[in-house]
Design an enzyme around this catalytic site. Structure first.
Site, short mmCIF file in Angstrom:
data_model
loop_
_atom_site.label_atom_id
_atom_site.label_comp_id
_atom_site.label_asym_id
_atom_site.label_seq_id
_atom_site.Cartn_x
_atom_site.Cartn_y
_atom_site.Cartn_z
N GLU A 82 -10.85 -1.17 -7.60
CA GLU A 82 -12.14 -1.76 -7.93
C GLU A 82 -12.62 -2.80 -6.94
O GLU A 82 -13.81 -3.07 -6.82
CB GLU A 82 -12.07 -2.35 -9.34
N ILE B 284 0.86 -1.18 0.00
CA ILE B 284 0.00 0.00 0.00
C ILE B 284 0.90 1.23 0.00
O ILE B 284 1.64 1.47 0.95
CB ILE B 284 -0.94 -0.01 1.23
N ASN C 265 -0.07 4.51 -0.27
CA ASN C 265 -0.62 5.60 0.53
C ASN C 265 -1.86 5.08 1.27
O ASN C 265 -2.93 4.95 0.67
CB ASN C 265 -0.98 6.79 -0.36
N PRO C 266 -1.72 4.74 2.55
CA PRO C 266 -2.83 4.12 3.26
C PRO C 266 -4.10 4.98 3.29
O PRO C 266 -5.21 4.45 3.23
CB PRO C 266 -2.30 3.93 4.69
N LYS C 267 -3.92 6.29 3.35
CA LYS C 267 -5.10 7.16 3.40
C LYS C 267 -5.90 7.08 2.10
O LYS C 267 -7.12 6.92 2.11
CB LYS C 267 -4.62 8.59 3.64
#
Ligand code: MOS
Length: 747
Positions: A712, A636, A638-640
């Site tokens: 998605e 991941i 960018n977790p946000k």
């Protein structure tokens, strides 16, 4: 077996929950979307949508439209200038056959049948109204039952491939228990906040377009084809998109009409679809009917998983929903069969819409799994674990990585799944509402479309990184810059990122959940190319502390070059560049996946979604009170933003389960709810509890970054989880989406 890639050394940027770099520009209105461009001497174009779904246009009141003082041109099939390309041809990988006034036929309601140009939008709109078309209408077919099903010939875009693994008849025969159930999903239309729009301007045989695009360079080639010019003569500017969802990956007919109008008039032309027009020539998710036959042995192991999907397409083009794909890679059934059948209807051509295939397919599959588990007297999670696929079913390939078991366990733990009664109708809350818990599995493949990128390290120690593909709202502008900053060993605020312009290196497609993986890999390689060049300069420069480092691997960190494993020797980038003459250094990179990796490994993101619903026992009003989704999608960046993508997907899953559906008038073939008043999507009040867990997953195969994709998969699994929760609350199994109050009242 191909060499696995070395895990890359990530710097301090990746993995950080950085806020969107384009956020302030967007919320303050400073971001310029396509229709915000109004060049001098602009003409406004409005197309007239057909109000029949099949037949011919027999008459236009062209004189009345032309007489309007603000109308400059009226274009109908009678006077439409020629184009060089064949409207029935499909010039690129992602192409539709287009309606560009090539004749007087009508093939679906909402098809453009005339174009009016005016000095103002109001004049063009009024001119289109004055055309008052008359039709020779023919009977229409708009529902799945209205056409004859046929086997889809696989191959090419929109023609999905089925699969048979093992002896399906033997698998059915070996079953101790079996189910045979049929689910239906409706037609849904993408409705990005920004409707489709284009501003087209010609300069000789060069064409400049402001048009939102998920695939800038590919769309240049498509537009060029229709006008007989080289693709490099077309410039697409697409810095911001107000959502794409697959709809903006494919050039639509109205865009070509606007370009034609600009060429005909010698003036720039702007065309922007109304919300109502978004239910026409823009692609959609087609209706499906899916039959699932499953059998299990005495231990609960699947002996047969047989998934047959019927989906609708238009009469003149191919896009069939690859819904039964969902069953090809998820459960370890003794025998598997996935079949795609089609029906041709008087509708616009469907297209890829967020999680094409898996969203609809997993809606049916995951509900059927729930039915099978209940028949077996097993907990739905236990049943899925019983049939967990350690290798890809059918092919036997190993997964590049698969942390689905962790998704199940972490999601169940957070949700509090333990102690769920097996039978439905057992739980009530303090207010007397029926409570139900359901779950669904999610998967989505992780394709990579080829991309290229460029990185430039400037003598002042800042960098510019570039790739064409646009940020369609998902946050690519930020996460791609994080990847690039790490590859260059720079803090994020020293790295400018440029995208959304076709003159930049081809960024490929922002689609298939593959944008971060693909463009990110290209940007990473471009950054590494710069650092490699910088290392060569330093190693051969007697004045550098790194002189003579030879074949040592260099590491870039905080704007300094280090020798790997030896922090005592380093030099700032700026010093190296200054002594080398003060010029910038440019590197390039490609994001591609070697084909042998795909031959060796099965690659998918996975997840598990848990849903709680509360239902009024008398009124049958349904609320989704909690959704917990646990997803494993590789690294991941960018977790946000990843969490935001996954939440968005889960909200869309709620929309699929309970809200979205177009309804055709079966006499006229028109969509009766072609606006956001009648086409329902969830609002804040419909989304009560939403929690996302990203499950750690190291993937050494999928690409050098270990990134799979999160765009998605959030929809997938959510639909089934909600359907199953509704059954668990009420004991009523509704096999048609969206599930509505009247379904529960009458079941
Ligand atoms: Mo997605 S349907 O590939 O934009």
């Amino acid at each position: 077996m191909p060499d696995t890639v070395q895990p890359i050394r990530f710097g301090s940027n990746s993995g950080q929950p950085v806020s969107r770099r384009d956020g302030i520009a967007k919320v303050t209105g400073a971001a310029t979307f396509s229709a915000d461009n109004s060049p001098a001497n602009l003409l406004h174009a409005v197309y007239l949508p057909a109000t029949i779904a099949r037949g011919r246009v027999t008459h236009f009141d062209t004189a009345a439209a032309q007489a309007h003082p603000g109308v400059t041109h009226v274009i109908t099939p009678a006077n439409r200038p020629d184009v060089q390309g064949d409207p029935e041809a499909k010039p690129t990988l992602f192409s539709f056959r287009v309606e560009i006034l090539q004749d007087d036929s009508v093939r679906y309601a909402g098809q453009p049948i005339a174009l009016v140009l005016g000095e103002t939008l109001e004049a063009a709109t009024e001119g289109a109204r004055l055309l008052a078309p008359q039709y020779a209408a023919e009977p229409v077919a708009t529902d799945l039952d209205d056409g004859a099903p046929f086997d889809i010939e696989p191959g090419g875009f929109g023609r999905p491939q089925g699969m048979v693994h093992g002896d399906i008849d033997a698998g059915h025969a070996a079953a101790r228990q079996a189910i045979d159930v049929t689910y239906e999903t409706p037609a849904q239309y993408h409705n990005a906040m920004e409707t489709h729009a284009i501003v087209a301007e010609w300069d000789g045989d060069r064409l400049t377009l402001d048009v939102p695009s998920q695939a800038l360079n590919m769309s240049c080639a498509a537009y060029a084809y229709f006008f007989g010019i080289p693709a490099e003569n077309v410039t697409v500017r697409s810095p911001y998109l107000g959502g794409g969802f697959g709809s903006k990956a494919i050039p639509i007919g109205p865009n070509i009409l606007a370009i034609l109008a600009a060429r005909m008039t010698g003036r720039p032309v702007k065309l922007m679809l109304t919300r109502q027009q978004m239910f026409g020539p823009t692609g959609h998710r087609p209706a499906t009917r899916q039959r699932l036959r499953m059998g299990i042995d005495a231990t609960g192991a699947l002996t047969a998983l047989d998934h047959e999907s019927l989906s609708a397409s238009s009469r003149f083009d191919d896009f069939f929903e690859p819904a039964s794909n969902a069953s090809q890679g998820l459960y370890a059934a003794g025998a598997l069969r996935s079949v795609h059948k089609g029906v041709r209807l008087d509708i616009g051509t469907p297209g890829p819409m967020r999680a094409p295939g898996e969203a609809s397919g997993a809606a049916a599959l995951e509900c059927a799994m729930d039915e099978m588990a209940h028949a077996a007297g097993m907990d739905p999670l236990e049943f899925r674990l019983r049939n967990y696929a350690e290798t890809e079913p059918g092919t036997g390939k190993p997964f590049s990585s698969k942390a689905l078991r962790d998704c199940y366990l972490q999601g169940a733990e957070r949700f509090g799944w333990d102690g769920r009664p097996l039978d439905p109708g057992q739980m009530r809350d303090e207010a007397g509402l029926l409570v139900g818990w359901g779950m669904g599995t999610a998967l989505f493949p992780c394709p990579m479309f080829a991309a290229e990128a460029r990185a430039t390290l400037r003598p002042d120690g800042t960098a510019l990184v570039e790739t064409s593909a646009a940020d369609m709202g998902q946050g690519a502008w930020t996460s791609l810059a994080q990847i690039a900053a790490d590859s260059l060993g720079l803090p994020l605020d020293k790295v400018a990122f440029n995208a959304g312009h076709s003159s930049l290196p081809d960024g490929g497609v922002a689609g298939g959940s593959g944008h971060t993986a693909t463009a990110g890999t290209a940007l990473h390689e471009a950054g590494c190319d710069v650092i490699r060049q910088l290392g060569e300069i330093a190693a051969t420069d007697p004045a550098s502390p790194l002189h003579g480092a030879g074949n040592a691997r260099f590491v870039a960190r905080d704007g300094h070059l280090f020798i790997e494993g030896d922090d005592s020797r380093s030099e700032p980038f700026t010093d190296i560049l200054a002594r080398a003459g003060g010029a910038a250094l440019t590197g390039s990179g490609k994001g591609v996946r070697p084909p042998e990796v795909g031959q060796e490994f099965a690659m998918s993101s996975h997840g598990a979604v848990f849903a709680e619903v509360r239902i009024d026992p008398e009124l049958c009003q349904m609320r989704v009170t909690r959704l917990v989704g646990a997803f494993a999608a590789g690294r991941i960046i960018n977790p946000k933003l990843a969490e935001s993508q996954l939440m968005g997907g889960m909200i869309w899953g709620t929309s699929f389960a309970l809200h979205e559906k177009v309804t055709h008038d079966r006499t006229t073939g028109r969509i009766v709810n072609a606006d956001l008043a009648g086409y329902h999507v969830p609002v804040n009040a419909d989304v009560l509890g939403l929690e996302v867990i990203t499950v750690h997953e190291d993937d050494l195969h999928v690409n050098v970054l270990g990134v799979k994709g999160v765009g998605e998969i959030g929809i997938v699994g959510t639909v089934g989880a909600i359907g199953n929760a509704i059954w668990h609350a009420t004991g009523k199994r509704i096999r048609r989406f969206p599930i509505r109050i009247e379904d529960l009242l009458t079941a």
